[in-house]
Design a protein around this motif. Structure first.
Motif, PDB file in Angstrom:
ATOM      1  N   ALA B 121      46.028  41.054  42.264  1.00  0.00           N
ATOM      2  CA  ALA B 121      45.214  41.578  41.184  1.00  0.00           C
ATOM      3  C   ALA B 121      46.098  42.078  40.051  1.00  0.00           C
ATOM      4  O   ALA B 121      45.906  41.744  38.884  1.00  0.00           O
ATOM      5  CB  ALA B 121      44.336  42.697  41.711  1.00  0.00           C
ATOM      6  N   ALA B 122      47.087  42.887  40.433  1.00  0.00           N
ATOM      7  CA  ALA B 122      47.889  43.542  39.410  1.00  0.00           C
ATOM      8  C   ALA B 122      48.837  42.574  38.704  1.00  0.00           C
ATOM      9  O   ALA B 122      48.909  42.534  37.481  1.00  0.00           O
ATOM     10  CB  ALA B 122      48.678  44.683  40.037  1.00  0.00           C
ATOM     11  N   GLY B 125      47.071  39.020  37.288  1.00  0.00           N
ATOM     12  CA  GLY B 125      45.971  39.151  36.351  1.00  0.00           C
ATOM     13  C   GLY B 125      44.761  38.363  36.810  1.00  0.00           C
ATOM     14  O   GLY B 125      43.960  37.882  36.028  1.00  0.00           O
ATOM     15  N   ALA B 127      41.360  38.539  39.025  1.00  0.00           N
ATOM     16  CA  ALA B 127      40.446  39.441  39.703  1.00  0.00           C
ATOM     17  C   ALA B 127      39.946  38.729  40.949  1.00  0.00           C
ATOM     18  O   ALA B 127      39.520  37.583  40.895  1.00  0.00           O
ATOM     19  CB  ALA B 127      39.291  39.799  38.794  1.00  0.00           C
ATOM     20  N   THR B 140      38.572  43.203  43.183  1.00  0.00           N
ATOM     21  CA  THR B 140      39.573  43.906  42.383  1.00  0.00           C
ATOM     22  C   THR B 140      39.240  43.765  40.905  1.00  0.00           C
ATOM     23  O   THR B 140      38.516  42.861  40.515  1.00  0.00           O
ATOM     24  CB  THR B 140      40.975  43.326  42.638  1.00  0.00           C
ATOM     25  N   PHE B 141      39.789  44.633  40.149  1.00  0.00           N
ATOM     26  CA  PHE B 141      39.677  44.570  38.693  1.00  0.00           C
ATOM     27  C   PHE B 141      38.249  44.728  38.172  1.00  0.00           C
ATOM     28  O   PHE B 141      37.961  44.412  37.031  1.00  0.00           O
ATOM     29  CB  PHE B 141      40.234  43.239  38.155  1.00  0.00           C
ATOM     30  N   LYS B 144      37.716  47.229  35.189  1.00  0.00           N
ATOM     31  CA  LYS B 144      38.264  46.770  33.928  1.00  0.00           C
ATOM     32  C   LYS B 144      37.366  45.720  33.289  1.00  0.00           C
ATOM     33  O   LYS B 144      37.148  45.708  32.078  1.00  0.00           O
ATOM     34  CB  LYS B 144      39.652  46.170  34.187  1.00  0.00           C
TER      35      LYS B 144
END
Lengths: 251, 482
Positions: B121-122, B125, B127, B140-141, B144
């Motif tokens: 995820a981090a 980039g 999700a 995830t994500f 955002k």
């Protein structure tokens, strides 16, 4: 460098080579000539390790080591290169990518560091110029849509990049126009060196006007019927192959 | 002397890498299906009445249907009473609310699969929504994306938090009456992913779902719904793995895509379900219905799939080109090795004017694999100036595998242009020898040739997925020639 002793090869049970002897020393250029079906291409393929040929006798030493036990890629890594009569198309595989993979496979085998993209590109540019090869061919699939002449140039281009110890050119001159033939010859002549040997397998003598051999051998009936210098090739050109066959039969 | 036969005989002795089982306590309903099971699933997920009813309608319709038999696939009959229709990893709470609450063992599983949720995820980039057995465990994500108005969550959550969106679009592309497997899915689907991209927005990252079947004797029935509102864009990735088990497991998923005016959806799949062993024991039965609806003018949907797993693949990601000037695309690599069977292809239904579609299908058969391309190009009466281009290439390795092509064309508008090209080739001994003469070992040569064959499809995949797909093919074919 290369020593072939009493080599006997059969294909589908039919004897093609029947006791061939040949010695090639470093720095020498040998031409193997002969009529169609005399076993010239068989010899080239057996040296490179192609399937489908049964070695029924004799041995081949390459730099003192028995060659016949090695897989084709091991022979390539040992420094043996075959320029194909009919180069194969590999769709979707970029020509440059293929060549880089080949160079690096061999470097890896020798324990040398692999070339990065920049170094490789520099090497490619340098060799391209010699062969008058169109740079666009580098970006296409391996031999895909190449004309006959382009395929042959591409073989010599690979040869130039890979710098083998022994290069075998299988009918590289067939189907080439005179300009292409001159470029190919120029490429090959640039590679002549005291450490390297070259075997030219050819039907016609015209290639030998441009790449002058040290020795000329005539294959007939599966063995070398006669050997000589460049004069022998000229004699063949004027008299044809028939007299060699007759002489061999008479002997 | 190595003949091509003996070479291929040495085919694939490589074990499936994702075949581990995670030891988790799970909440599984007993095998078998009736209205009570359907209600139970709906209740467990606290669904609104409309959905429970919809499921029941689907179930009742399913009872009137029979399994399709037209595909070029052979397998023992599936006993639908042997399957458990719901399995969820049991957790202490009602369900994880964030990544920190997810069972560490589950997270470990995803690490093994090469999907570290946190990292992926981090760093990438991307999700990720991960579906384990039937339940979505982590997205995830999410926050955002939500800031921009993008909804990306598990299907269950979408039902709870965006019921109006779900009700508006669910079953509008693949109706619950569509086909035997889609209807079954409509009755019992347990979870999946949901995505909505609002008007005019380009989704800033690749959205990704990972599916994993873990529990034994369960079926997995996910449902994915992606809605791209006017002028929006989203790229969606889907990956799948399952443990190696001796029995066959059923996977019957449904994916619906809706692209409104001027919207674009790119949907990519890398499917690596357990393929079974070389004797044909075990493996996933993958019966999946995927369809995209280019509902608005100028909309665009493309399917890209790399299918290397499953004992059986039955899957035809399709596009309904309803809007004028809409564009559909299907890029596929399907590999059948061992005793895998794949009957896969696409349907391009041209309804709008000036609609265009492109189909590029690459089938690779090795071992005793059987690979069929089945494609329909339909040009409706009103589809003025519709164009289709289909390219269908098969690559054979060895002589015990098979490749088949079943193209169907129905053209009802004389202005249509439909092209179909098909080729079948073998990895020839000449190609292999050429590579080996240049110092490239046999396996590397095979992988190079196969990757070259698939290039047109791989370049449609997002970068990191393309790398993954190439590696997957390499692994799936390792030992294929030797």
């Amino acid at each position: 460098m290369l020593e072939i002793r009493d080599l006997r090869v059969a294909v589908d049970g039919k004897d093609i080579l029947t006791g061939l002897d040949l010695r090639v020393a470093p720095g020498e250029v040998h031409a193997i000539m002969g009529p169609n079906g005399s076993g010239k291409s068989t010899l080239a393929h057996v040296l490179a390790g192609r399937d489908g040929y049964e070695v029924t006798g004799g041995e081949i030493l390459f730099e003192g080591r028995p060659l016949l036990d090695l897989a084709p890629e091991e022979r390539a890594c040992a420094g043996l290169f075959l320029a194909f009569q009919y180069p194969v198309e590999i769709p979707g595989v970029n020509n440059t990518y293929f060549l880089k993979a080949a160079v690096n496979a061999i470097r890896k085998h020798r324990g040398e560091p692999e070339l990065d993209a920049m170094d490789f590109l520099a090497l490619v540019r340098e060799k391209l110029a010699v062969l008058h090869m169109d740079e666009s061919l580098l970006k296409r699939g391996v031999n895909v849509g190449f004309s006959g002449g382009e395929k042959k140039r591409n073989e010599i281009f690979q040869l130039a990049i890979m710098e083998p110890r022994l290069a075998i050119l299988d009918e590289t001159d067939s189907g080439l126009d005179i300009d292409a033939l001159k470029d190919v010859a120029k490429g090959v002549n640039a590679l002549r060196s005291p450490e390297r040997a070259i075997i030219l397998v050819t039907h016609y003598q015209r290639l030998l006007d441009h790449i002058v051999p040290d020795r000329v051998h005539v294959l007939s009936g599966g063995r070398i019927a006669t050997s000589g210098g460049q004069d022998l090739a000229l004699e063949l050109e004027s008299r044809g192959y028939e007299w060699v066959r007759e002489a061999a039969a008479g002997a | 002397m190595d003949t091509p036969n003996t070479e291929i005989d040495a085919l694939v002795r490589r074990e499936y890498q994702h075949g581990f089982v995670t030891d988790l306590e799970s909440d599984t309903v007993p095998p078998g299906l009736d209205e009570d099971v359907v209600r139970l699933i709906s209740r467990k997920k606290q669904e609104p009445a409309f959905l429970t009813e919809w499921r029941l309608r689907a179930y009742r319709h399913w009872l009137t249907m029979s399994e399709p038999r037209w595909a070029n696939l052979h397998h023992p009959p599936i006993d639908y009473d042997e399957i458990s229709y719901y399995s969820a990893p049991k957790s202490k709470d009602d369900g994880p609310k964030s990544l920190d609450e997810v069972d560490p063992k589950l997270l470990e599983t995803y690490e093994k699969l090469g999907i570290p949720l946190h990292e992926r995820a981090a760093l990438a980039g991307v999700a990720v929504d991960a579906v384990f057995d039937s339940v979505s465990v982590a997205t995830t994500f999410k926050d955002k994306l939500a800031e921009q108005g993008i909804v990306f969550c598990s299907f269950s959550e979408a039902v709870r938090e965006h019921p109006a969106l779900v009700e508006a679009y669910l079953g509008t592309v693949v109706p619950y009456t569509d086909n035997f497997f889609a209807t079954l899915n409509s009755a019992v689907f347990s979870d999946g992913s949901f995505c909505y991209v609002p008007k005019g927005l380009r989704c800033p990252m690749e959205l990704s779902t990972y599916f994993r079947i873990n529990a034994a004797k369960t079926g997995q029935f996910e449902r994915t719904l992606v809605v791209a509102d006017e002028g929006s864009y989203v790229s969606y990735l889907e990956g799948c793995t399952a443990p190696a088990r001796d029995e066959n497991q059923l996977h019957a998923a449904v994916v619906e895509l809706v692209a409104l005016e001027g919207a674009e959806i790119k949907y990519s799949t890398v499917q690596n379900w357990y393929p079974g062993d070389e004797h044909g024991t075990g493996g996933i039965y993958n019966f999946v219905t995927k369809r995209g609806d280019c509902r608005g003018n100028g909309s665009k949907i493309s399917w890209t799939q790399v299918e290397t797993g499953s004992a059986i693949t039955w899957k035809y990601p399709s596009c309904i080109l309803r809007g004028d000037d809409s564009v559909g695309a299907f890029y596929s690599v399907a590999l059948s090795n061992l005793r895998q069977q794949a009957d896969t292809g696409t349907k391009m239904i041209h309804l709008g004017r000036n609609t265009r579609s492109t189909v590029v299908s690459k089938g690779i058969s090795a071992g005793r694999g059987q690979n069929s391309y089945r494609g329909l190009v339909q040009i409706g009466k009103g589809a003025e100036n519709a164009r289709n281009y289909t390219q269908c290439d098969s690559l054979l390795m060895g002589d015990r595998c098979g490749a088949h092509t079943f193209p169907y064309m129905e053209v009802k508008n004389p202005s249509a242009k439909v092209e179909h090209e098909a080729t079948t080739s073998k990895i020839s001994d000449d190609q292999l020898f050429y590579c080996r003469q240049r110092g490239i070992g046999e396996e590397d040569a095979v992988s190079m040739i196969v990757n070259g064959f698939c290039k047109e499809v791989f370049r449609e995949l997002p970068m990191e997925f393309a790398v993954e797909a190439q590696k997957l093919l390499e692994v799936s074919l390792e030992g294929a020639v030797g």
